[in-house]
Design a protein around this motif. Structure first.
Motif, PDB file in Angstrom:
ATOM      1  N   VAL A  40       0.867  -0.992  -0.043  1.00 47.92           N
ATOM      2  CA  VAL A  40       0.068  -0.057  -0.094  1.00 47.92           C
ATOM      3  C   VAL A  40       0.887   1.281  -0.141  1.00 47.92           C
ATOM      4  O   VAL A  40       1.809   1.517   0.935  1.00 47.92           O
ATOM      5  N   ALA A  41       0.612   2.250  -0.794  1.00 44.43           N
ATOM      6  CA  ALA A  41       1.464   3.182  -1.184  1.00 44.43           C
ATOM      7  C   ALA A  41       0.709   4.663  -0.827  1.00 44.43           C
ATOM      8  O   ALA A  41      -0.103   4.836  -1.388  1.00 44.43           O
ATOM      9  N   PHE A  42       1.327   5.647  -0.191  1.00 49.14           N
ATOM     10  CA  PHE A  42       0.903   6.709   0.042  1.00 49.14           C
ATOM     11  C   PHE A  42       1.739   7.883  -0.846  1.00 49.14           C
ATOM     12  O   PHE A  42       2.942   7.773  -0.966  1.00 49.14           O
ATOM     13  N   VAL A  43       1.138   8.662  -1.865  1.00 47.20           N
ATOM     14  CA  VAL A  43       1.941   9.683  -2.573  1.00 47.20           C
ATOM     15  C   VAL A  43       1.245  11.244  -2.588  1.00 47.20           C
ATOM     16  O   VAL A  43      -0.006  11.199  -2.810  1.00 47.20           O
ATOM     17  N   ARG A 115      -3.593  -0.880   5.820  1.00 52.57           N
ATOM     18  CA  ARG A 115      -2.172  -1.075   6.027  1.00 52.57           C
ATOM     19  C   ARG A 115      -1.419   0.147   5.416  1.00 52.57           C
ATOM     20  O   ARG A 115      -1.822   0.836   4.707  1.00 52.57           O
ATOM     21  N   LEU A 116      -0.153   0.764   5.673  1.00 51.37           N
ATOM     22  CA  LEU A 116       0.512   1.521   4.843  1.00 51.37           C
ATOM     23  C   LEU A 116       1.949   0.853   4.949  1.00 51.37           C
ATOM     24  O   LEU A 116       2.357   0.355   6.069  1.00 51.37           O
ATOM     25  N   ASP A 117       2.626   0.731   3.859  1.00 49.57           N
ATOM     26  CA  ASP A 117       3.740  -0.039   3.448  1.00 49.57           C
ATOM     27  C   ASP A 117       4.886   0.994   3.117  1.00 49.57           C
ATOM     28  O   ASP A 117       5.979   0.887   3.360  1.00 49.57           O
ATOM     29  N   GLY A 169       8.687  -0.858   6.521  1.00 50.88           N
ATOM     30  CA  GLY A 169       8.316  -0.170   5.313  1.00 50.88           C
ATOM     31  C   GLY A 169       9.464   0.802   4.934  1.00 50.88           C
ATOM     32  O   GLY A 169      10.564   0.730   5.310  1.00 50.88           O
ATOM     33  N   ALA A 170       8.984   1.854   4.048  1.00 52.96           N
ATOM     34  CA  ALA A 170      10.124   2.454   3.519  1.00 52.96           C
ATOM     35  C   ALA A 170       9.289   3.874   3.057  1.00 52.96           C
ATOM     36  O   ALA A 170       8.080   3.827   2.657  1.00 52.96           O
ATOM     37  N   ILE A 171      10.228   4.916   3.320  1.00 54.00           N
ATOM     38  CA  ILE A 171       9.731   6.262   2.683  1.00 54.00           C
ATOM     39  C   ILE A 171      10.817   7.072   2.017  1.00 54.00           C
ATOM     40  O   ILE A 171      11.801   6.720   1.955  1.00 54.00           O
ATOM     41  N   VAL A 172      10.351   7.447   0.847  1.00 52.66           N
ATOM     42  CA  VAL A 172      11.117   8.282  -0.064  1.00 52.66           C
ATOM     43  C   VAL A 172      10.655   9.823  -0.096  1.00 52.66           C
ATOM     44  O   VAL A 172       9.294  10.231  -0.350  1.00 52.66           O
TER      45      VAL A 172
END
Length: 285
Positions: A40-43, A115-117, A169-172
């Motif tokens: 699951v991606a948040f942009v 969820r948030l990944d 997870g990961a954040i950019v």
């Protein structure tokens, strides 16, 4: 640069506008073995430019995506294109400079998808290029509120959501090649992006033990709407920047999104705390 000048962003109310037609069912894009399959991606800043390209790419690579930005018409158009291509996406309108709005947007991703990944903090603003003494205090404060405070607000909310749901997870964060050296035409913009680099490194050190990776990309000249507006206002700017770039061209937004997708994916599992230039070699000169 990842974002050029444009009109100063206006404020929004605290309550996010939510897309209630979200399709949260499985689709071919969420079941195939893409780079972000099952995530699951948040942009943020997903209505146009690099953010829109990233949302489309993440969905093609198997993620379920929540798009966030200020402009509902643009968000809706990008979301509909993703769904038409077989992806899973929804949107929420929020003001990146407002903590309650940002937290509500991140919470919406968890509400929709459970969820948030991963998250890509792309949204930013700038002011027309000028020497720093010609930038108004109001404009300087606004750039800081969106680019720096907004990134801090988003990362704080994203870390909490990842920790509470996916666990790891990961954040950019989207920075800029203009953060890596002096940036006379866009001093406020460059300063906030350099501060984002520092936040990125601090977050990587803080949350690495929990399995949450945090990186940044530093795009060079990229043909976003904001960069085109700068070139229209000052003809020859893009050509000048391309002449300083070994690849002798500007990037398409999708090329920048590709770097973000890799950093968010499990293929970059041992990469954290990096500020990755995606600049056609501009920093090599």
């Amino acid at each position: 640069m990842s974002s050029g000048p444009g009109p100063r962003l206006g404020a929004m109310d605290n309550a996010p506008h939510i897309d209630h037609s979200a399709d949260t069912t499985s689709s071919p894009a969420t079941t195939t073995g893409g780079l972000l399959a099952g995530k699951v991606a948040f942009v943020t800043g997903a209505g146009r430019g690099i953010g829109a390209a990233a949302a489309r790419l993440f969905a093609r690579e198997g993620a379920r995506v929540l798009l966030a930005a200020r402009t509902e018409d643009e968000l809706k158009a990008v979301t509909e294109k993703i769904r038409a291509a077989g992806g899973t996406a929804a949107y929420t309108v929020c003001d990146l400079a407002d903590g309650a709005s940002v937290r509500a947007a991140v919470d919406r991703a968890v509400e929709l998808y459970g969820r948030l990944d991963v998250a890509f903090n792309n949204a930013a603003t700038s002011v027309p290029p000028a020497p720093m003494d010609q930038v108004s205090e109001e404009d300087f404060d606004h750039v800081c509120a969106v680019n720096l405070k907004g990134s801090w607000l988003a990362m704080s909310a994203e870390v909490a959501a990842i920790r509470a749901t996916a666990g790891t997870g990961a954040i950019v964060n989207n920075s800029s090649v203009g953060s890596l050296r002096g940036n006379p035409p866009l001093a406020a913009y460059g300063a906030t992006k350099r501060a984002v680099n520092s936040l990125t490194e601090s977050a990587a050190a803080t949350y690495g033990p929990e399995g949450i990776r945090v990186n940044a990309i530093a795009p060079g000249t990229t043909l976003t709407e904001m960069m085109r507006a700068w070139d229209d206002a000052s003809p020859g700017v893009v050509d000048h920047l391309n002449a300083r770039t070994p690849l002798r061209r500007a990037a398409d937004p999708d090329e920048i999104a590709q770097a973000a997708a890799w950093l968010l994916s499990d293929r970059a599992s041992y990469v954290t705390g990096a500020v990755l230039p995606v600049d056609g070699g501009m920093q090599a000169i």
